[in-house]
Design a protein around this motif. Structure first.
Motif, PDB file in Angstrom:
ATOM      1  N   VAL A 204       0.877  -1.181   0.000  1.00 24.88           N
ATOM      2  CA  VAL A 204       0.000   0.000   0.000  1.00 24.88           C
ATOM      3  C   VAL A 204       0.903   1.216   0.000  1.00 24.88           C
ATOM      4  O   VAL A 204       1.733   1.371   0.907  1.00 24.88           O
ATOM      5  N   SER A 205       0.793   2.058  -1.029  1.00 20.36           N
ATOM      6  CA  SER A 205       1.741   3.167  -1.086  1.00 20.36           C
ATOM      7  C   SER A 205       1.226   4.337  -1.905  1.00 20.36           C
ATOM      8  O   SER A 205       0.422   4.183  -2.816  1.00 20.36           O
ATOM      9  N   HIS A 206       1.717   5.522  -1.509  1.00 26.16           N
ATOM     10  CA  HIS A 206       1.455   6.719  -2.314  1.00 26.16           C
ATOM     11  C   HIS A 206       2.657   6.978  -3.223  1.00 26.16           C
ATOM     12  O   HIS A 206       2.622   7.897  -4.040  1.00 26.16           O
ATOM     13  N   ASP A 207       3.722   6.203  -3.033  1.00 27.85           N
ATOM     14  CA  ASP A 207       4.959   6.443  -3.775  1.00 27.85           C
ATOM     15  C   ASP A 207       4.933   5.623  -5.071  1.00 27.85           C
ATOM     16  O   ASP A 207       5.157   4.410  -5.066  1.00 27.85           O
ATOM     17  N   MET A 208       4.649   6.327  -6.175  1.00 30.76           N
ATOM     18  CA  MET A 208       4.477   5.614  -7.454  1.00 30.76           C
ATOM     19  C   MET A 208       5.781   5.000  -7.946  1.00 30.76           C
ATOM     20  O   MET A 208       5.772   3.962  -8.615  1.00 30.76           O
ATOM     21  N   ARG A 209       6.897   5.647  -7.575  1.00 28.04           N
ATOM     22  CA  ARG A 209       8.176   5.104  -8.060  1.00 28.04           C
ATOM     23  C   ARG A 209       8.438   3.721  -7.447  1.00 28.04           C
ATOM     24  O   ARG A 209       8.759   2.769  -8.143  1.00 28.04           O
ATOM     25  N   THR A 210       8.242   3.636  -6.130  1.00 25.30           N
ATOM     26  CA  THR A 210       8.442   2.342  -5.461  1.00 25.30           C
ATOM     27  C   THR A 210       7.425   1.318  -5.962  1.00 25.30           C
ATOM     28  O   THR A 210       7.762   0.155  -6.193  1.00 25.30           O
ATOM     29  N   THR A 211       6.194   1.777  -6.155  1.00 31.89           N
ATOM     30  CA  THR A 211       5.146   0.851  -6.610  1.00 31.89           C
ATOM     31  C   THR A 211       5.532   0.282  -7.981  1.00 31.89           C
ATOM     32  O   THR A 211       5.423  -0.929  -8.208  1.00 31.89           O
ATOM     33  N   LYS A 212       5.995   1.181  -8.860  1.00 32.34           N
ATOM     34  CA  LYS A 212       6.412   0.736 -10.211  1.00 32.34           C
ATOM     35  C   LYS A 212       7.547  -0.274 -10.102  1.00 32.34           C
ATOM     36  O   LYS A 212       7.571  -1.299 -10.784  1.00 32.34           O
ATOM     37  N   GLU A 213       8.503   0.063  -9.227  1.00 26.76           N
ATOM     38  CA  GLU A 213       9.721  -0.735  -9.096  1.00 26.76           C
ATOM     39  C   GLU A 213       9.423  -2.128  -8.522  1.00 26.76           C
ATOM     40  O   GLU A 213       9.995  -3.129  -8.935  1.00 26.76           O
ATOM     41  N   TRP A 214       8.491  -2.185  -7.560  1.00 24.75           N
ATOM     42  CA  TRP A 214       8.245  -3.436  -6.844  1.00 24.75           C
ATOM     43  C   TRP A 214       7.169  -4.310  -7.478  1.00 24.75           C
ATOM     44  O   TRP A 214       7.241  -5.533  -7.418  1.00 24.75           O
ATOM     45  N   CYS A 215       6.115  -3.640  -8.000  1.00 19.45           N
ATOM     46  CA  CYS A 215       4.871  -4.396  -8.232  1.00 19.45           C
ATOM     47  C   CYS A 215       4.641  -4.826  -9.678  1.00 19.45           C
ATOM     48  O   CYS A 215       4.896  -4.065 -10.620  1.00 19.45           O
ATOM     49  N   ASP A 216       4.114  -6.064  -9.814  1.00 18.69           N
ATOM     50  CA  ASP A 216       3.718  -6.542 -11.137  1.00 18.69           C
ATOM     51  C   ASP A 216       2.358  -5.970 -11.494  1.00 18.69           C
ATOM     52  O   ASP A 216       2.083  -5.616 -12.633  1.00 18.69           O
ATOM     53  N   LYS A 217       1.499  -5.935 -10.486  1.00 15.77           N
ATOM     54  CA  LYS A 217       0.128  -5.489 -10.725  1.00 15.77           C
ATOM     55  C   LYS A 217      -0.244  -4.392  -9.738  1.00 15.77           C
ATOM     56  O   LYS A 217       0.371  -4.270  -8.672  1.00 15.77           O
ATOM     57  N   VAL A 218      -1.284  -3.654 -10.092  1.00 15.32           N
ATOM     58  CA  VAL A 218      -1.716  -2.562  -9.209  1.00 15.32           C
ATOM     59  C   VAL A 218      -3.246  -2.513  -9.146  1.00 15.32           C
ATOM     60  O   VAL A 218      -3.927  -2.653 -10.160  1.00 15.32           O
ATOM     61  N   ILE A 219      -3.760  -2.359  -7.912  1.00 15.07           N
ATOM     62  CA  ILE A 219      -5.191  -2.103  -7.721  1.00 15.07           C
ATOM     63  C   ILE A 219      -5.331  -0.614  -7.407  1.00 15.07           C
ATOM     64  O   ILE A 219      -4.707  -0.118  -6.460  1.00 15.07           O
ATOM     65  N   TRP A 220      -6.123   0.075  -8.215  1.00 11.29           N
ATOM     66  CA  TRP A 220      -6.364   1.493  -7.946  1.00 11.29           C
ATOM     67  C   TRP A 220      -7.741   1.621  -7.312  1.00 11.29           C
ATOM     68  O   TRP A 220      -8.753   1.313  -7.931  1.00 11.29           O
ATOM     69  N   LEU A 221      -7.742   2.063  -6.057  1.00  6.87           N
ATOM     70  CA  LEU A 221      -9.011   2.270  -5.352  1.00  6.87           C
ATOM     71  C   LEU A 221      -9.396   3.741  -5.401  1.00  6.87           C
ATOM     72  O   LEU A 221      -8.533   4.615  -5.237  1.00  6.87           O
ATOM     73  N   ASN A 222     -10.668   3.979  -5.641  1.00  7.77           N
ATOM     74  CA  ASN A 222     -11.142   5.358  -5.647  1.00  7.77           C
ATOM     75  C   ASN A 222     -12.459   5.431  -4.883  1.00  7.77           C
ATOM     76  O   ASN A 222     -13.449   4.811  -5.267  1.00  7.77           O
ATOM     77  N   TYR A 223     -12.427   6.136  -3.748  1.00 10.58           N
ATOM     78  CA  TYR A 223     -13.615   6.264  -2.901  1.00 10.58           C
ATOM     79  C   TYR A 223     -14.311   4.920  -2.676  1.00 10.58           C
ATOM     80  O   TYR A 223     -15.515   4.781  -2.828  1.00 10.58           O
ATOM     81  N   GLY A 224     -13.519   3.941  -2.345  1.00  8.77           N
ATOM     82  CA  GLY A 224     -14.066   2.646  -1.942  1.00  8.77           C
ATOM     83  C   GLY A 224     -14.356   1.695  -3.083  1.00  8.77           C
ATOM     84  O   GLY A 224     -14.863   0.585  -2.842  1.00  8.77           O
ATOM     85  N   GLU A 225     -14.088   2.097  -4.323  1.00  6.31           N
ATOM     86  CA  GLU A 225     -14.348   1.193  -5.457  1.00  6.31           C
ATOM     87  C   GLU A 225     -13.050   0.909  -6.205  1.00  6.31           C
ATOM     88  O   GLU A 225     -12.126   1.732  -6.190  1.00  6.31           O
ATOM     89  N   VAL A 226     -13.022  -0.258  -6.867  1.00 10.74           N
ATOM     90  CA  VAL A 226     -11.845  -0.541  -7.703  1.00 10.74           C
ATOM     91  C   VAL A 226     -12.025   0.227  -9.005  1.00 10.74           C
ATOM     92  O   VAL A 226     -12.940  -0.033  -9.780  1.00 10.74           O
ATOM     93  N   LYS A 227     -11.140   1.189  -9.215  1.00  9.00           N
ATOM     94  CA  LYS A 227     -11.213   1.985 -10.443  1.00  9.00           C
ATOM     95  C   LYS A 227     -10.482   1.241 -11.569  1.00  9.00           C
ATOM     96  O   LYS A 227     -10.904   1.286 -12.718  1.00  9.00           O
TER      97      LYS A 227
END
Ligand code: ATP
Length: 466
Positions: A209-232
């Motif tokens: 769980v992160s606000h840091d997009m650079r780390t997220t890009k570096e670490w993660c294969d996939k990403v779930i984007w949540l927006n106001y309680g829904e999967v965007k």
């Protein structure tokens, strides 16, 4: 051969998850009473932090969870780690889960060392395993002598170091890092990243769980984007992160008023959400399997009772207790007893409320004084059958301030009335007060009273102050 050609093993499978929180009502006295007896308007305070969340994470994947503040990221990671329960839906976890969160999970009054022990015991490690790993955990945490200080004295970075060190040594199948590294210093974060890559390569499943997009890009294969309680969006990091960044750019460009408008619309949708909306969403998403979905939903809903709300029976009980309490309070402000007020409630409310009980100095001192206390019924009888004169004599009796051997003359007293009231002879009073001319007595004058043979009169005088 590429790895992803293998049969994928699901490690986390979430279906139709929702999470409803009860928002505290605005503090005012009306709401306090309502909440006490459990009659708050339900829909006004339900807030759906998660709405219809479904996704699957497979073994060996590192999945990022991103979104604006309040999107529901921590709520979701807390449900997956079992710290809180979902409102509806199911989450299947295949393996052990450990979580490190920026503000969670540490017992602040315990030392770092004690926290290590506690957390290790909680994931089922034996004493022997804990002993074997203790030195490694302490070394990894870089806390040195501070390891024996209470955690409440640690900085947030120190807490993160401790939490991360514990987690990497727990060696669970699924690891959730909720902003856990955002406060660590660079050397520690680099060391931790290397450790996480090591875990990922070993086939462990990681949620970041992160606000840091650079780390997220570096670490993660996939990403779930949540927006106001829904999967965007849920997809590869290459797809979802640019989409999210574009959205964040668009949002930043809005004026303050437009931003507020957007937030308010989304939050209102979270307040207006309900299980019925969820059911319709599911049916429209997947018509053919709707019956099966209904079953999944029901499973979750059975556990989604608002436990803190009172049952009907409890509400009745609380209401009854409140009414009884108020009634007793009102009786205490009247001149009647509880039983009389219940016998004639209308008379009580109209004629006796806020009338002070007649206070006599003899009150509560034995049978006679008790029987003198006027009940509503007795009073009625008295007022119809006794003359005014008699009533005034009685009230004069009640207000006597005497001692065992003295008596203070009241307005309207005469020698004979005093003798009558005391049940003694005129002569005996005169004999005891040779200096007093009883034709000239005045209110407040103190005279001596001989001991009476009448037990009730004697009781009347017993122990009464002057
Ligand atoms: N116990 C609670 N009671 C009421 N509302 C809550 C509770 N916990 C969270 N919320 C609300 O649920 C929503 C989601 O909160 P959550 O902490 O999951 O968001 P987040 O995406 O992790 O935010 P951030 O990025 O700021 O950490 C927020 O609107 C929050 O106010």
């Amino acid at each position: 051969m590429k790895k992803d050609k293998k049969v994928k093993i699901s490690k986390i499978k979430a279906q139709y998850l929702t999470k409803k929180f009860e928002l505290l009502p605005v503090k005012n006295s009306g709401n306090k009473v309502k909440s006490l007896i459990g009659v708050n308007d339900k829909n006004q305070t339900d807030f759906w932090a998660l709405r219809n969340i479904s996704f699957t994470v497979y073994e060996g994947e590192c999945v990022g969870i991103i979104g604006l503040n309040g999107a529901g990221k921590s709520t979701l990671s807390n449900i997956i780690s079992g710290q809180i329960a979902q409102t509806t839906g199911q989450v299947e976890i295949n393996g052990d889960v450990s979580i490190i969160a920026a503000n969670a999970g540490m017992e602040n009054n315990l030392s770092g060392r004690e926290n290590i022990r506690l957390k290790a015991l909680m994931v089922g490690m034996t004493n022997k395993e804990i002993k074997a790993k203790m030195d490694d955990i302490i070394e990894f945490s870089e806390l040195g002598p501070f390891i024996d200080q209470p955690v409440k004295t640690y900085s947030s970075g120190m807490k993160a170091k401790l939490g991360f060190s514990i987690m990497v040594h727990q060696d669970t199948d699924i690891m959730i890092i909720d902003e856990g590294l955002s406060v660590g210093d660079k050397t520690f974060v680099d060391k931790s990243k290397a450790k996480m890559f090591e875990f990922r390569d070993k086939g462990k499943t990681i949620l970041l769980v992160s606000h840091d997009m650079r780390t997220t890009k570096e670490w993660c294969d996939k990403v779930i984007w949540l927006n106001y309680g829904e999967v965007k969006a849920y997809g590869t990091a290459e797809e979802v992160i640019p989409e999210y960044e574009q959205f964040a750019k668009w949002f930043k460009k809005l004026s303050k008023k437009e931003q507020d408008q957007y937030k308010n619309t989304q939050r209102q949708a979270q307040l207006d959400y309900s299980v019925d909306v969820l059911k319709n969403d599911i049916i429209s998403q997947n018509n053919t399997r709707s019956r099966q979905m209904g079953k999944v939903l029901t499973v979750g809903l059975n556990n989604s009772k608002d436990n803190h709300k009172l049952s009907l029976l409890s509400k009745c009980f609380v209401a009854l207790a409140s009414i009884t309490f108020i009634w007793i309070m009102l009786v205490s402000l009247s001149d009647v007893t509880v039983s009389d007020s219940i016998k004639s409630p209308f008379d009580f409310v109209t004629n006796h409320l806020f009338k002070a009980k007649p206070v006599t100095k003899n009150q509560g001192r034995g049978k006679k004084s008790n029987s003198n206390q006027s009940s509503m019924t007795n009073k009625k009888k008295a007022s119809s059958s006794h003359s005014k004169k008699k009533s005034s004599t009685e009230s004069s009796k009640e207000n006597k301030a005497v001692t065992d051997s003295t008596y203070s003359i009241q307005d309207g007293d005469s020698l004979s009335s005093i003798a009558d009231n005391k049940g003694i002879s005129v002569e005996s009073i005169q004999a005891l007060n040779p200096d007093i001319d009883f034709n000239l007595i005045y209110p407040g004058q103190v005279i001596k009273i001989p001991a009476s043979t009448d037990s009730s009169t004697a009781k009347d005088n017993e122990g009464v102050g002057q």
